[in-house]
Design an enzyme around this catalytic site. Sequence first.
Site, PDB file in Angstrom:
ATOM      1  N   LYS A 137     -65.334  82.931 -82.158  1.00 51.93           N
ATOM      2  CA  LYS A 137     -66.370  82.032 -81.663  1.00 51.93           C
ATOM      3  C   LYS A 137     -67.243  81.524 -82.810  1.00 51.93           C
ATOM      4  O   LYS A 137     -67.499  80.322 -82.928  1.00 51.93           O
ATOM      5  CB  LYS A 137     -67.236  82.741 -80.624  1.00 51.93           C
ATOM      6  CG  LYS A 137     -68.426  81.917 -80.156  1.00 51.93           C
ATOM      7  CD  LYS A 137     -69.428  82.775 -79.419  1.00 51.93           C
ATOM      8  CE  LYS A 137     -70.781  82.101 -79.365  1.00 51.93           C
ATOM      9  NZ  LYS A 137     -71.840  82.968 -78.836  1.00 51.93           N
ATOM     10  N   ASP A 186     -68.419  80.393 -75.267  1.00 51.98           N
ATOM     11  CA  ASP A 186     -69.360  81.472 -74.981  1.00 51.98           C
ATOM     12  C   ASP A 186     -69.441  81.660 -73.462  1.00 51.98           C
ATOM     13  O   ASP A 186     -68.632  81.106 -72.710  1.00 51.98           O
ATOM     14  CB  ASP A 186     -70.736  81.160 -75.581  1.00 51.98           C
ATOM     15  CG  ASP A 186     -71.414  79.957 -74.920  1.00 51.98           C
ATOM     16  OD1 ASP A 186     -70.777  79.292 -74.070  1.00 51.98           O
ATOM     17  OD2 ASP A 186     -72.578  79.687 -75.254  1.00 51.98           O
TER      18      ASP A 186
END
Length: 214
Positions: free
Chosen positions: A124, A142
Amino acid sequence: MVKPLPYHQIYEIFERFEAIDPEPKGELEHVNAYTLVVAVALSAQATDVGVNKATRGLFAVADTPQKMLDLGEDGVIAHIKTIGLYRNKAKNVMKLSRILVDEYGGEVPSSRAALEGLPGVGRKTANVVLNMWWGHPAQAVDTHIFRVGNRTRIAPGKDVVAVERAVEDNVPARFQRHAHHWLILHGRYTCVARKPKCGACPIADLCPFPEKTA
């Protein structure tokens, strides 16, 4: 397996997002690629607001890997102790700063593999840096994107990697660069986890979420 929305509906959703906010920006404050890496790494299990409050003072004195090393771990902790998991995060900031100095001449690498090789930097974080700093159409998934992707069926998936791939597969190329910011901001302020604000949602008529609020 849940089927995504038809292409023409996904296209219209992103046309609306673009009309509202043509150039969406991430909310983590940074001054260069290095401070962006640090800010995103610090944001795990923390809010952007909280990270920004902590890093304003930190980045004022340490905006390069070498300056961070010179500040030292205790110095980093003094700035970020209001952030969750701050001790472990401080250790990772020092470790990644050392690697950047020793292996990359103090510069942040621009490949996902190299970024993921840095302590405290996962997929991420790497995708956020690739997207925000270098403009790559990387999709950083997310909790907000996971929720919005599944609720709207723009990018249904059982885990973050599946949703990331679904965003890449389902979102028209024209919107790929800003897709993750539009989805994050939509999830943060409108399609919230509890009591989504469907009455104020610009894509409510296109969204199949069965638990819409009035």
